[in-house]
Write a protein that holds these residues in place. Structure first.
Motif, short mmCIF file in Angstrom:
data_model
loop_
_atom_site.label_atom_id
_atom_site.label_comp_id
_atom_site.label_asym_id
_atom_site.label_seq_id
_atom_site.Cartn_x
_atom_site.Cartn_y
_atom_site.Cartn_z
N GLU A 132 0.85 -1.03 0.15
CA GLU A 132 0.11 -0.06 0.00
C GLU A 132 0.92 1.27 -0.02
O GLU A 132 0.37 2.36 0.00
CB GLU A 132 -1.09 0.10 1.31
N ALA A 133 2.26 1.28 -0.06
CA ALA A 133 2.98 2.26 0.06
C ALA A 133 3.08 2.92 -1.31
O ALA A 133 2.80 2.46 -2.28
CB ALA A 133 4.55 1.73 0.48
N SER A 134 3.69 4.20 -1.31
CA SER A 134 3.87 4.91 -2.50
C SER A 134 5.00 4.50 -3.31
O SER A 134 5.89 3.71 -2.79
CB SER A 134 4.10 6.42 -2.04
N ASN A 135 4.98 4.67 -4.72
CA ASN A 135 6.16 4.32 -5.55
C ASN A 135 7.46 4.83 -5.04
O ASN A 135 8.21 4.08 -5.15
CB ASN A 135 5.88 4.81 -6.95
N ARG A 136 7.60 5.98 -4.50
CA ARG A 136 8.80 6.42 -3.80
C ARG A 136 9.14 5.54 -2.92
O ARG A 136 10.31 5.33 -2.60
CB ARG A 136 8.43 7.95 -3.14
N ASP A 137 8.48 5.16 -1.80
CA ASP A 137 8.66 4.14 -0.79
C ASP A 137 8.99 2.97 -1.11
O ASP A 137 9.98 2.36 -0.79
CB ASP A 137 7.67 4.24 0.14
N LYS A 138 8.39 2.59 -2.21
CA LYS A 138 8.77 1.30 -3.01
C LYS A 138 10.21 1.13 -3.50
O LYS A 138 10.73 0.18 -3.17
CB LYS A 138 7.70 0.71 -4.07
N LEU A 139 10.56 2.22 -4.13
CA LEU A 139 11.82 2.35 -4.95
C LEU A 139 13.01 2.43 -3.94
O LEU A 139 13.85 1.79 -3.83
CB LEU A 139 12.07 3.53 -5.69
N LEU A 140 12.71 3.22 -2.73
CA LEU A 140 13.59 3.46 -1.47
C LEU A 140 13.70 2.12 -0.99
O LEU A 140 14.83 1.54 -0.79
CB LEU A 140 12.95 4.21 -0.61
N THR A 141 12.77 1.27 -0.77
CA THR A 141 12.82 0.09 -0.11
C THR A 141 13.75 -1.01 -0.80
O THR A 141 14.58 -1.70 -0.37
CB THR A 141 11.33 -0.56 0.42
N PHE A 142 13.32 -0.78 -2.22
CA PHE A 142 14.07 -1.79 -3.12
C PHE A 142 15.51 -1.44 -3.17
O PHE A 142 16.24 -2.41 -2.99
CB PHE A 142 13.57 -1.61 -4.57
N PHE A 143 15.81 -0.33 -3.28
CA PHE A 143 17.31 -0.24 -3.16
C PHE A 143 18.05 -0.24 -1.87
O PHE A 143 19.10 -0.76 -1.80
CB PHE A 143 17.59 1.64 -3.58
#
Length: 223
Positions: free
Chosen positions: A82-93
């Motif tokens: 349910e997170a934003s794309n910004r948070d998804k990319l941050l978590t991915f990196f």
């Protein structure tokens, strides 16, 4: 008649990857052939070829496994769905670089060999398959967001966003390689600032973030 190597080992792709990385680090060089690699690890060439067509294919798959491990951890997080794309990319990196750090000796060996051969990081053949996965990951993020955006001119260009994410990864990989801070804290800062900057540029509210990122890069890289 050539003798066939008999092995009782149960071989898996993960097992071969582990053998290969250990071989590279212990011998401080790449295995010269599948024959020598198989003999060193007491497996048959047939067992190796049942998973990989060449040592080069294995090298590429190691990077893909790094990606897959990060992607699986992210998919397993219900909160992140349910997170934003910004948070998804941050978590991915963050997750991907934690995995790279856990395998830092091998990754640094690969990158140092590349540097000795005077090749550009973006042209590293071993990263070819990893690039495809990161492009697809970024494209999926944009596609999900575009599906929710009814105004067409506000939708983001998947190709540009995906390529930007790949270039961002290469920048972070180089930064991480040279990072000597405790627990690679500076890399975490670089991830946060670079992701925020990219998203702010896309959101047309970038000036403050760009200035902040510029100060950070000047202090840590360009000084």
């Amino acid at each position: 008649m050539a003798k066939q190597v008999k092995s009782q080992k149960k071989i898996t792709p993960a097992g071969i990857v582990s053998m290969y990385m250990d071989s590279v680090l212990e011998n401080e060089k790449y295995p010269k052939s599948v024959y020598k690699f198989a003999k060193e690890n007491k497996i048959s060439e047939e067992q190796f070829y049942s998973f990989y067509g060449s040592l080069e294919a294995l090298q590429k798959d190691i990077w893909v496994q790094f990606y897959n491990n990060a992607a699986e951890l992210i998919k397993g997080s219900a909160e992140l769905q349910e997170a934003s794309n910004r948070d998804k990319l941050l978590t991915f990196f963050y997750t991907l670089f934690e995995i790279l750090t856990a395998n830092r000796s091998y990754v640094l060996y690969v990158l140092n060999v590349l540097n000795e051969n005077d090749q550009e990081l973006k042209n590293l053949k071993q990263l070819k398959d990893l690039r495809k996965h990161i492009l697809n990951f970024a494209s999926d993020l944009v596609e999900d967001e575009n599906d929710e955006q009814n105004i067409k001119f506000l939708q983001r260009n998947k190709k540009i966003y995906a390529e930007g994410t790949w270039l961002q990864f290469l920048f972070l990989l180089k930064f991480w390689k040279e990072d000597d801070s405790a627990s690679f804290e500076k890399t975490d800062v670089a991830i946060e600032k670079s992701v925020n900057t990219i998203f702010d540029i896309l959101d047309n509210s970038a000036l403050e973030r760009v200035f902040d990122l510029g100060k950070f890069l000047y202090k840590e890289i360009l000084k």
